[in-house]
Every structure is written in structure tokens, then in C-alpha cells.
Design a protein around this motif. Structure first.
Motif, PDB file in Angstrom:
ATOM      1  N   THR A 189      -3.953  48.386   2.996  1.00 53.05           N
ATOM      2  CA  THR A 189      -3.926  49.432   4.031  1.00 53.05           C
ATOM      3  C   THR A 189      -3.706  48.779   5.384  1.00 53.05           C
ATOM      4  O   THR A 189      -4.400  47.824   5.736  1.00 53.05           O
ATOM      5  CB  THR A 189      -5.237  50.227   4.024  1.00 53.05           C
ATOM      6  OG1 THR A 189      -5.455  50.751   2.708  1.00 53.05           O
ATOM      7  CG2 THR A 189      -5.180  51.376   5.017  1.00 53.05           C
ATOM      8  N   MET A 195      -1.939  46.601  -3.424  1.00 52.15           N
ATOM      9  CA  MET A 195      -1.765  47.523  -2.312  1.00 52.15           C
ATOM     10  C   MET A 195      -2.739  47.181  -1.186  1.00 52.15           C
ATOM     11  O   MET A 195      -3.906  46.854  -1.428  1.00 52.15           O
ATOM     12  CB  MET A 195      -1.999  48.958  -2.764  1.00 52.15           C
ATOM     13  CG  MET A 195      -0.974  49.473  -3.754  1.00 52.15           C
ATOM     14  SD  MET A 195       0.635  49.770  -3.014  1.00 52.15           S
ATOM     15  CE  MET A 195       0.274  51.201  -2.024  1.00 52.15           C
ATOM     16  N   ASN A 199       0.518  54.328   5.654  1.00 52.89           N
ATOM     17  CA  ASN A 199      -0.214  53.095   6.004  1.00 52.89           C
ATOM     18  C   ASN A 199      -0.571  52.233   4.791  1.00 52.89           C
ATOM     19  O   ASN A 199      -1.347  51.300   4.932  1.00 52.89           O
ATOM     20  CB  ASN A 199      -1.498  53.387   6.791  1.00 52.89           C
ATOM     21  CG  ASN A 199      -1.242  54.243   8.006  1.00 52.89           C
ATOM     22  OD1 ASN A 199      -0.103  54.555   8.329  1.00 52.89           O
ATOM     23  ND2 ASN A 199      -2.290  54.635   8.693  1.00 52.89           N
ATOM     24  N   ARG A 200      -0.026  52.529   3.612  1.00 56.01           N
ATOM     25  CA  ARG A 200      -0.310  51.700   2.434  1.00 56.01           C
ATOM     26  C   ARG A 200       0.989  51.132   1.900  1.00 56.01           C
ATOM     27  O   ARG A 200       1.996  51.841   1.783  1.00 56.01           O
ATOM     28  CB  ARG A 200      -1.012  52.515   1.343  1.00 56.01           C
ATOM     29  CG  ARG A 200      -2.409  52.981   1.717  1.00 56.01           C
ATOM     30  CD  ARG A 200      -3.084  53.653   0.535  1.00 56.01           C
ATOM     31  NE  ARG A 200      -3.333  52.688  -0.528  1.00 56.01           N
ATOM     32  CZ  ARG A 200      -3.573  53.035  -1.798  1.00 56.01           C
ATOM     33  NH1 ARG A 200      -3.560  54.309  -2.150  1.00 56.01           N
ATOM     34  NH2 ARG A 200      -3.808  52.116  -2.706  1.00 56.01           N
ATOM     35  N   GLY A 214       5.297  51.864  -1.414  1.00 52.95           N
ATOM     36  CA  GLY A 214       4.451  52.375  -0.340  1.00 52.95           C
ATOM     37  C   GLY A 214       4.387  53.891  -0.403  1.00 52.95           C
ATOM     38  O   GLY A 214       5.207  54.540  -1.056  1.00 52.95           O
TER      39      GLY A 214
END
Length: 225
Positions: free
Chosen positions: A85, A83, A56-57, A52
Motif C-alpha cells: 500500500t 502487494m 494505492n495498492r 494494481g
């Protein structure tokens, strides 16, 4: 005398430039797996990795290899391709969510500022890497780390930001935006419509005349007489 050439430092040696990693990579679990063949068993390693960017990912990946290093490298590449979001709001979740993968059932709930991460194991690692600061969580059912990790990602993906919520206020605004404005009639058309109504009101209704033909029963009675 020729100028001295600068020696090139090989990667891995002290003094070599260190590449900055784009993501925070964390190995959650490494397991040894065996495959039975004709000559016996062949052992390999399976790694579960979470990556990460704390913005927010987040992504998770699981892969196998002949050794631990190979398995981790493969798992990182898989995680980069997966990945996602997340809709994080002020360091926590916009609302609570539940997800189930296999036997693992994960419940996530937002928390007020200063609460911290009330989570453990794989769930805590995923939330830390994603950039969540305050959250409440509960793991129900199976404790399998792979299923727990995928269930956590599924619960995070099920969340919707506040702008996508369907409320009474949003419904009224959408209905106003969708309702077409009434078209203004032309003055000539209005005049024609008024004239038609006046002519209809002025013309008297025609009364239907009674049928002059006698009924079938009356003709039979006259014949008998």
C-alpha cells in the motif's frame, strides 16, 4: 413431455459469464531463458508482471514457465502475494524519494495537479496501476526492467505520509503530551517543610574550637630547647 433443461455454457465459449478481475494485470516483459544440460539447451520463458487496483495498492512478480501463459500466470500469483500500500496524496507523492536496486537508480518527485505522468517504461506502468495521476520521475543507471521495477517499488515504500513527518510543531506537541503534570503537595507536608526551614534559620551555627594539642614541629623545638 419433460421440461427442457438449460444447457451449461463452458468457460471460454461465447455467452459464458465473464469474471471481473480484481486487479489490473499488465505484462511488462517476457524473456526467453536457456539452461544448458547434458543433452543440449532447454528453453523456458520468464515473465515480469505488474498488478494494481488503482487505489494505492500495487505489486510486482517475476516467474518462469514452460510457455508464456504459464509464466504469466505464475508471475501474477507471486505479485498478489507481494502487494504493498502506497502513501499517495491527492493523486501524487507526499515528497520525493530515491531508491537503488542493483544498477538501477530511480528518482520520484511529486507534481502539481494537471502535470500528468512524466515517466516512461516500467516506472510509468507501475504508477498508472497504483493510481498516481501526476508525478515526475528520472531513471538513472541501468535499464534492466526487473531492477527498475523493484527500485520503483522501493522508492514508493520509502515515502512517509504527512502525519508521520517529524517537524518542530510535532516535537512541541509530543513534548507537551509526554511531560507529566506536577503533583500538588498536601497542605500538611507544606507546613512541615516551612517549619523545618524556620528552625534551621533560627538555630545558630556552632563554631569549631581550636585544637589544644600542639603540632609535631612545636613539640620538637621545645624538646631541643
Amino acid at each position: 413431455m419433460p421440461p427442457q433443461q438449460q444447457r451449461r455454457t463452458r468457460p471460454g465459449r461465447p455467452g459464458a459469464p465473464v469474471e471481473e478481475k480484481q486487479f489490473d494485470e499488465r505484462v511488462v516483459h517476457v524473456d526467453r531463458v536457456a539452461r544448458v544440460v547434458k543433452g543440449g539447451r532447454r528453453f523456458r520463458f520468464r515473465a515480469l508482471v505488474v498488478i494494481g487496483d488503482h487505489k494505492n495498492r500495487v505489486g510486482i512478480g517475476s516467474s518462469k514457465g514452460a510457455d508464456v501463459t504459464t509464466a504469466v500466470t505464475k508471475a501474477v500469483e507471486v505479485a498478489k502475494k507481494q502487494m504493498v500500500t502506497l502513501p499517495i496524496y491527492k493523486g501524487t507523492f507526499p515528497h520525493d524519494a530515491t531508491a537503488k536496486v542493483g544498477g538501477a537508480n530511480i528518482f520520484l518527485k511529486p507534481a502539481s495537479k494537471g502535470t500528468g505522468l512524466i515517466a516512461g517504461g516500467v516506472v510509468r506502468t507501475i504508477l498508472e496501476v497504483a493510481g498516481v495521476n501526476d508525478a515526475l520521475s528520472k531513471s538513472l543507471g541501468s535499464t534492466n526492467k526487473t531492477n527498475t521495477a523493484y527500485a520503483t517499488i522501493a522508492a514508493l515504500q520509502a515515502m512517509e505520509p504527512a502525519k508521520n513527518w517529524v517537524t518542530t510543531k510535532h516535537k512541541s506537541q509530543e513534548s507537551k503530551a509526554k511531560s507529566p503534570e506536577p503533583k500538588a503537595e498536601k497542605p500538611e507536608e507544606e507546613k512541615k517543610a516551612v517549619e523545618k526551614k524556620e528552625t534551621k534559620a533560627a538555630t545558630p551555627k556552632k563554631l569549631k574550637a581550636p585544637d589544644s594539642k600542639p603540632s609535631a614541629r612545636g613539640s620538637k623545638r621545645e624538646a631541643k630547647k
